[in-house]
Design a protein around this motif. Structure first.
Motif, mmCIF file in Angstrom:
data_model
loop_
_atom_site.group_PDB
_atom_site.id
_atom_site.type_symbol
_atom_site.label_atom_id
_atom_site.label_comp_id
_atom_site.label_asym_id
_atom_site.label_seq_id
_atom_site.Cartn_x
_atom_site.Cartn_y
_atom_site.Cartn_z
ATOM 1 N N ASP A 1 5.897 -4.291 1.828
ATOM 2 C CA ASP A 1 5.001 -3.328 1.190
ATOM 3 C C ASP A 1 5.462 -1.947 1.619
ATOM 4 N N VAL A 2 5.998 -1.185 0.658
ATOM 5 C CA VAL A 2 6.590 0.115 0.963
ATOM 6 C C VAL A 2 5.617 1.230 0.594
ATOM 7 N N LEU A 3 5.229 2.015 1.586
ATOM 8 C CA LEU A 3 4.382 3.192 1.397
ATOM 9 C C LEU A 3 5.130 4.421 1.898
ATOM 10 N N PRO A 4 4.687 5.621 1.540
ATOM 11 C CA PRO A 4 5.399 6.818 2.000
ATOM 12 C C PRO A 4 5.478 6.945 3.517
ATOM 13 N N ASP A 5 4.451 6.445 4.222
ATOM 14 C CA ASP A 5 4.421 6.644 5.672
ATOM 15 C C ASP A 5 4.638 5.372 6.482
ATOM 16 N N ALA A 6 4.858 4.235 5.842
ATOM 17 C CA ALA A 6 5.045 2.988 6.583
ATOM 18 C C ALA A 6 5.614 1.906 5.673
ATOM 19 N N THR A 24 12.626 5.935 7.488
ATOM 20 C CA THR A 24 13.600 6.992 7.710
ATOM 21 C C THR A 24 13.609 7.884 6.482
ATOM 22 N N ALA A 25 13.346 9.155 6.663
ATOM 23 C CA ALA A 25 13.195 10.067 5.530
ATOM 24 C C ALA A 25 14.437 10.063 4.641
#
Length: 385
Positions: A88-93, A114-115
């Motif tokens: 599950d890919v979110l902007p912060d985790a 990693t940004a």
């Protein structure tokens, strides 16, 4: 009469697949029980089990006492015969779950991204999950990644994602280069629909819609037991639904500018809360507070707004069942669902059943594991002969 040597092989493969699916759903089973359920003779069932044992797919998992004579061996699928990963890919985790072939979740890990480098982030997250599960990367037979945004059904790549700009065309190929060919990217709310169908409120229902209500709005549509993604993968982007009283978007690159998003998003619920003398807080917390304090006016106002989208979906698809999910849907529980159902019935000629999510834990992750398991079992169970 010409014999086709491929027929017995095909029959054995079909029998093996049926037996493995049966052992997963009803096992462990004795040889006699397996024969009864598949229609195979005891001799054929015994040969089948011996073949699957030799392939490392089936093992003796215990024994069952009978009447006279020795106890009967119980056979089950070997859990370690294959593993899968769901993300599950979110902007912060990024949350990664690893499950064995039986569907048991072995580990879950959360990694900070990693940004600007989704491939490195996913690879590191999967590496950590494998380490925690005490398996190697090659033991993972399938990876399914859930992301916000639109996934192209033809290429499997992310067409666009407002919250995840680094996820774009070309990322899928890079992920497959790093992890292997069995990587799939799927829209997050579509995966929630898979989870509801397998574990939650839509078990046994083949025509239903998941309404994801939260910071962003989305739909997961299942028709005839299959996900409906649309021609370009954009089915379910309900935040852009035009609604009376809300302006049409002037710039579709702004994710909060859709008319339905304006109607039911955080800013809209803040306005309702102010009108009812409530302190401002995240949408789900506002709903929980209203339930705890018995603020029927706030709940009715939220339900009326959600019902606009539900009614639009109902008159087009007539799904019969609507599942409210997302932070707001989960927070509102059965009470909010009942209010939405009543509000829809007032404006719609058909009345769908509206229920709250039935999936425990992270629904996107659970749906990703459902999809990954389907792919892995197809690989493993179809290659037994």
């Amino acid at each position: 009469m010409t014999r086709n040597p491929g027929v017995p092989r095909l029959l054995r493969r079909l029998n093996d697949r049926a037996a493995l699916e049966l052992l997963l759903s009803e096992g462990p089973l004795t040889r006699a029980e397996l024969g009864e359920r598949t229609g195979l003779s005891k001799v054929t069932a015994g040969q089948l089990l011996a073949r699957l044992e030799e392939r490392g797919l089936v093992e003796v998992a215990g024994e069952r006492a009978g009447g006279r004579g020795p106890n009967a061996a119980l056979y089950g699928v070997v859990p370690s015969s294959a593993h899968v990963a769901g993300l599950d890919v979110l902007p912060d985790a990024i949350t990664v779950g690893v499950a064995d072939i039986t569907g048991r979740t072995v580990v879950e890990v959360v990694v900070n991204p990693t940004a600007g480098d989704p491939v490195a982030t996913v690879h590191e997250a999967v590496r950590r999950a494998c380490e925690a599960a005490r398996i190697t990367l090659p033991q993972l037979r399938s990876f399914v990644i859930g992301t916000r945004g639109v996934v192209d059904p033809d290429t499997g790549d992310v067409r666009f994602s407002y919250d995840l700009p680094a996820w774009h065309a070309g990322v899928l190929a890079s992920l497959r280069g790093a992890l292997g060919a069995s990587v799939t990217i799927e829209n997050d709310v579509n995966l929630v629909a898979l989870a509801e169908h397998r574990y939650g409120a839509a078990v046994g229902v083949d025509d239903f819609v998941v309404v994801w209500a939260g910071v962003g709005q989305g739909l997961g549509v299942m028709l005839g037991g299959r996900l409906h993604r649309g021609n370009t993968g954009g089915a379910g982007e309900i935040g852009w639904l035009p609604v009376p009283g809300e302006p049409l978007p002037a710039d579709v690159t702004q994710p909060q500018s859709g008319s339905y998003q304006r109607l039911v998003g955080q800013t809209a619920l803040d306005g309702i809360a102010k009108g009812h003398g409530m302190s401002l807080r995240p949408s789900a917390d506002l709903v929980r507070t209203a339930l705890a304090e018995g603020r029927s006016g706030f709940l009715d106002a939220v339900a009326d707004r959600l019902a606009v989208g539900v009614a639009a979906v109902t008159v087009v698809l007539d799904p019969g069942l609507i599942v409210l999910a997302g932070d707001v849907g989960r927070a509102g529980g059965p009470e909010l669902a009942a209010r939405v159902e009543e509000a829809v019935a007032r404006v719609c000629p058909t009345r769908p059943s509206v229920v709250t999510t039935g999936v425990a834990g992270n629904p996107v992750l659970r749906g990703a594991l459902v999809a990954a398991l389907e792919q892995a079992r197809e690989q493993v169970f179809s290659d037994t002969v």
